[in-house]
Design a protein around this motif. Structure first.
Motif, PDB file in Angstrom:
ATOM      1  N   LEU A 170       0.756  -1.185  -0.129  1.00  0.00           N
ATOM      2  CA  LEU A 170       0.169   0.140   0.028  1.00  0.00           C
ATOM      3  C   LEU A 170       0.883   1.436   0.122  1.00  0.00           C
ATOM      4  CD1 LEU A 170      -2.832  -1.119   2.417  1.00  0.00           C
ATOM      5  CD2 LEU A 170      -2.999  -0.693   0.174  1.00  0.00           C
ATOM      6  N   ASP A 171       1.932   1.254   0.640  1.00  0.00           N
ATOM      7  CA  ASP A 171       2.843   2.669   0.760  1.00  0.00           C
ATOM      8  C   ASP A 171       3.317   2.575  -0.577  1.00  0.00           C
ATOM      9  OD1 ASP A 171       2.576   2.727   3.461  1.00  0.00           O
ATOM     10  OD2 ASP A 171       4.489   1.878   4.088  1.00  0.00           O
ATOM     11  N   ARG A 172       3.729   1.471  -1.153  1.00  0.00           N
ATOM     12  CA  ARG A 172       4.358   1.826  -2.771  1.00  0.00           C
ATOM     13  C   ARG A 172       3.486   2.164  -3.661  1.00  0.00           C
ATOM     14  NH1 ARG A 172       9.201  -1.512  -3.848  1.00  0.00           N
ATOM     15  NH2 ARG A 172       9.962  -2.565  -1.706  1.00  0.00           N
ATOM     16  N   LEU A 173       2.037   1.714  -3.714  1.00  0.00           N
ATOM     17  CA  LEU A 173       1.041   1.983  -4.439  1.00  0.00           C
ATOM     18  C   LEU A 173       0.747   3.543  -4.103  1.00  0.00           C
ATOM     19  CD1 LEU A 173      -1.116  -1.268  -4.457  1.00  0.00           C
ATOM     20  CD2 LEU A 173       0.241  -0.209  -6.351  1.00  0.00           C
ATOM     21  N   GLN A 174       0.567   4.032  -2.933  1.00  0.00           N
ATOM     22  CA  GLN A 174       0.311   5.582  -2.660  1.00  0.00           C
ATOM     23  C   GLN A 174       1.521   6.189  -3.248  1.00  0.00           C
ATOM     24  OE1 GLN A 174      -1.558   6.352   1.433  1.00  0.00           O
ATOM     25  NE2 GLN A 174      -0.887   4.403   1.574  1.00  0.00           N
ATOM     26  N   ASP A 175       2.772   5.805  -2.962  1.00  0.00           N
ATOM     27  CA  ASP A 175       3.833   6.639  -3.683  1.00  0.00           C
ATOM     28  C   ASP A 175       3.602   6.876  -5.022  1.00  0.00           C
ATOM     29  OD1 ASP A 175       5.025   7.085  -1.212  1.00  0.00           O
ATOM     30  OD2 ASP A 175       6.620   5.372  -1.197  1.00  0.00           O
ATOM     31  N   ALA A 176       3.150   5.789  -5.856  1.00  0.00           N
ATOM     32  CA  ALA A 176       2.918   5.710  -7.272  1.00  0.00           C
ATOM     33  C   ALA A 176       1.686   6.450  -7.615  1.00  0.00           C
ATOM     34  CB  ALA A 176       2.997   4.343  -7.772  1.00  0.00           C
ATOM     35  N   ASP A 177       1.129   6.800  -6.536  1.00  0.00           N
ATOM     36  CA  ASP A 177      -0.248   7.669  -6.629  1.00  0.00           C
ATOM     37  C   ASP A 177      -1.297   6.864  -7.525  1.00  0.00           C
ATOM     38  OD1 ASP A 177       0.662  10.247  -5.764  1.00  0.00           O
ATOM     39  OD2 ASP A 177       1.442  10.880  -7.561  1.00  0.00           O
ATOM     40  N   VAL A 178      -1.120   5.642  -7.312  1.00  0.00           N
ATOM     41  CA  VAL A 178      -2.242   4.920  -7.730  1.00  0.00           C
ATOM     42  C   VAL A 178      -3.484   4.427  -6.619  1.00  0.00           C
ATOM     43  CG1 VAL A 178      -2.702   2.472  -8.701  1.00  0.00           C
ATOM     44  CG2 VAL A 178      -0.629   3.823  -9.259  1.00  0.00           C
ATOM     45  N   VAL A 179      -3.097   4.555  -5.542  1.00  0.00           N
ATOM     46  CA  VAL A 179      -4.121   4.208  -4.447  1.00  0.00           C
ATOM     47  C   VAL A 179      -4.029   5.290  -3.638  1.00  0.00           C
ATOM     48  CG1 VAL A 179      -4.453   2.835  -2.435  1.00  0.00           C
ATOM     49  CG2 VAL A 179      -3.728   1.747  -4.617  1.00  0.00           C
ATOM     50  N   GLU A 180      -5.280   5.808  -2.984  1.00  0.00           N
ATOM     51  CA  GLU A 180      -5.416   6.783  -2.025  1.00  0.00           C
ATOM     52  C   GLU A 180      -5.971   6.372  -0.665  1.00  0.00           C
ATOM     53  OE1 GLU A 180      -9.199   9.012  -3.889  1.00  0.00           O
ATOM     54  OE2 GLU A 180      -7.168   9.698  -4.639  1.00  0.00           O
ATOM     55  N   LYS A 181      -5.843   6.842   0.389  1.00  0.00           N
ATOM     56  CA  LYS A 181      -5.915   6.611   1.723  1.00  0.00           C
ATOM     57  C   LYS A 181      -7.146   7.498   2.174  1.00  0.00           C
ATOM     58  CE  LYS A 181      -2.862   7.137   4.805  1.00  0.00           C
ATOM     59  NZ  LYS A 181      -1.999   6.961   5.998  1.00  0.00           N
ATOM     60  N   ASP A 182      -8.156   7.319   2.722  1.00  0.00           N
ATOM     61  CA  ASP A 182      -9.306   7.892   3.247  1.00  0.00           C
ATOM     62  C   ASP A 182      -9.712   7.447   4.675  1.00  0.00           C
ATOM     63  OD1 ASP A 182      -9.802   9.618   1.218  1.00  0.00           O
ATOM     64  OD2 ASP A 182     -11.167   8.189  -0.041  1.00  0.00           O
ATOM     65  N   ILE A 183     -10.565   8.095   5.284  1.00  0.00           N
ATOM     66  CA  ILE A 183     -10.791   7.431   6.670  1.00  0.00           C
ATOM     67  C   ILE A 183     -12.182   6.760   6.503  1.00  0.00           C
ATOM     68  CG2 ILE A 183     -12.090   8.348   8.852  1.00  0.00           C
ATOM     69  CD1 ILE A 183     -10.714  11.033   8.381  1.00  0.00           C
ATOM     70  N   TYR A 184     -12.121   5.679   7.349  1.00  0.00           N
ATOM     71  CA  TYR A 184     -13.146   4.614   7.031  1.00  0.00           C
ATOM     72  C   TYR A 184     -14.076   4.926   8.215  1.00  0.00           C
ATOM     73  CZ  TYR A 184     -15.042  -0.314   7.191  1.00  0.00           C
ATOM     74  OH  TYR A 184     -15.765  -1.322   7.153  1.00  0.00           O
ATOM     75  N   ILE A 185     -15.375   5.567   7.687  1.00  0.00           N
ATOM     76  CA  ILE A 185     -16.354   5.998   8.377  1.00  0.00           C
ATOM     77  C   ILE A 185     -16.643   5.125   9.624  1.00  0.00           C
ATOM     78  CG2 ILE A 185     -18.676   6.959   8.588  1.00  0.00           C
ATOM     79  CD1 ILE A 185     -16.505   8.565   7.272  1.00  0.00           C
ATOM     80  N   PRO A 186     -16.987   3.731   9.311  1.00  0.00           N
ATOM     81  CA  PRO A 186     -17.542   2.854  10.624  1.00  0.00           C
ATOM     82  C   PRO A 186     -16.646   2.729  11.541  1.00  0.00           C
ATOM     83  CG  PRO A 186     -17.996   1.927   8.267  1.00  0.00           C
ATOM     84  CD  PRO A 186     -17.006   3.018   8.242  1.00  0.00           C
ATOM     85  N   ASP A 187     -15.245   3.033  11.429  1.00  0.00           N
ATOM     86  CA  ASP A 187     -14.076   2.935  12.512  1.00  0.00           C
ATOM     87  C   ASP A 187     -13.009   3.798  12.066  1.00  0.00           C
ATOM     88  OD1 ASP A 187     -12.453   2.219  14.317  1.00  0.00           O
ATOM     89  OD2 ASP A 187     -12.339   0.196  13.943  1.00  0.00           O
ATOM     90  N   ALA A 188     -12.900   5.105  12.836  1.00  0.00           N
ATOM     91  CA  ALA A 188     -12.018   6.250  12.162  1.00  0.00           C
ATOM     92  C   ALA A 188     -10.694   5.748  12.733  1.00  0.00           C
ATOM     93  CB  ALA A 188     -12.434   7.131  12.960  1.00  0.00           C
ATOM     94  N   ARG A 189     -10.468   4.427  13.436  1.00  0.00           N
ATOM     95  CA  ARG A 189      -9.130   4.024  13.725  1.00  0.00           C
ATOM     96  C   ARG A 189      -8.504   3.508  12.357  1.00  0.00           C
ATOM     97  NH1 ARG A 189     -10.503   0.345  18.538  1.00  0.00           N
ATOM     98  NH2 ARG A 189     -12.157  -0.030  17.078  1.00  0.00           N
ATOM     99  N   GLN A 190      -9.332   2.868  11.299  1.00  0.00           N
ATOM    100  CA  GLN A 190      -8.795   2.284  10.322  1.00  0.00           C
ATOM    101  C   GLN A 190      -8.817   3.349   9.078  1.00  0.00           C
ATOM    102  OE1 GLN A 190     -10.285  -1.627   9.768  1.00  0.00           O
ATOM    103  NE2 GLN A 190     -11.279  -1.627  11.668  1.00  0.00           N
TER     104      GLN A 190
END
Length: 91
Positions: free
Chosen positions: A48-68
């Motif tokens: 996931l870190d590599r995919l985010q660095d390549a701007d292919v995947v983005e990370k958002d807040i998971y609404i049902p559990d904000a810790r994830q």
């Protein structure tokens, strides 16, 4: 225009597998990706870190559990337009 395949061609197979899991299932948490891919948690985190660095995947807040976090593909608007045009041609 750079395609997703070109962005991930130099990434390890585990990152490509995580990408495919997200393509088929949509947005998932890291735990859900681990369950669907059967990769270790550490391997998924690295992918996931590599995919985010390549701007292919983005990370958002998971609404049902904000810790994830919720991971999903980041599709450029130009790619969406191209897909819509391709669908219109096929119809």
């Amino acid at each position: 225009m750079t395609t997703t395949d070109e962005l991930v061609q130099d990434l390890p197979p585990s990152a490509k597998l995580v990408l495919k899991v997200l393509e088929y299932n949509g947005g998932l948490t890291q735990k859900q990706i681990v369950e669907n891919s059967r990769l270790s948690q550490r391997t998924v985190r690295d992918a996931l870190d590599r995919l985010q660095d390549a701007d292919v995947v983005e990370k958002d807040i998971y609404i049902p559990d904000a810790r994830q976090n919720l991971y999903r593909l980041s599709i450029d608007e130009s790619e969406e337009d191209a897909e819509q045009e391709a669908e219109a041609v096929l119809d």
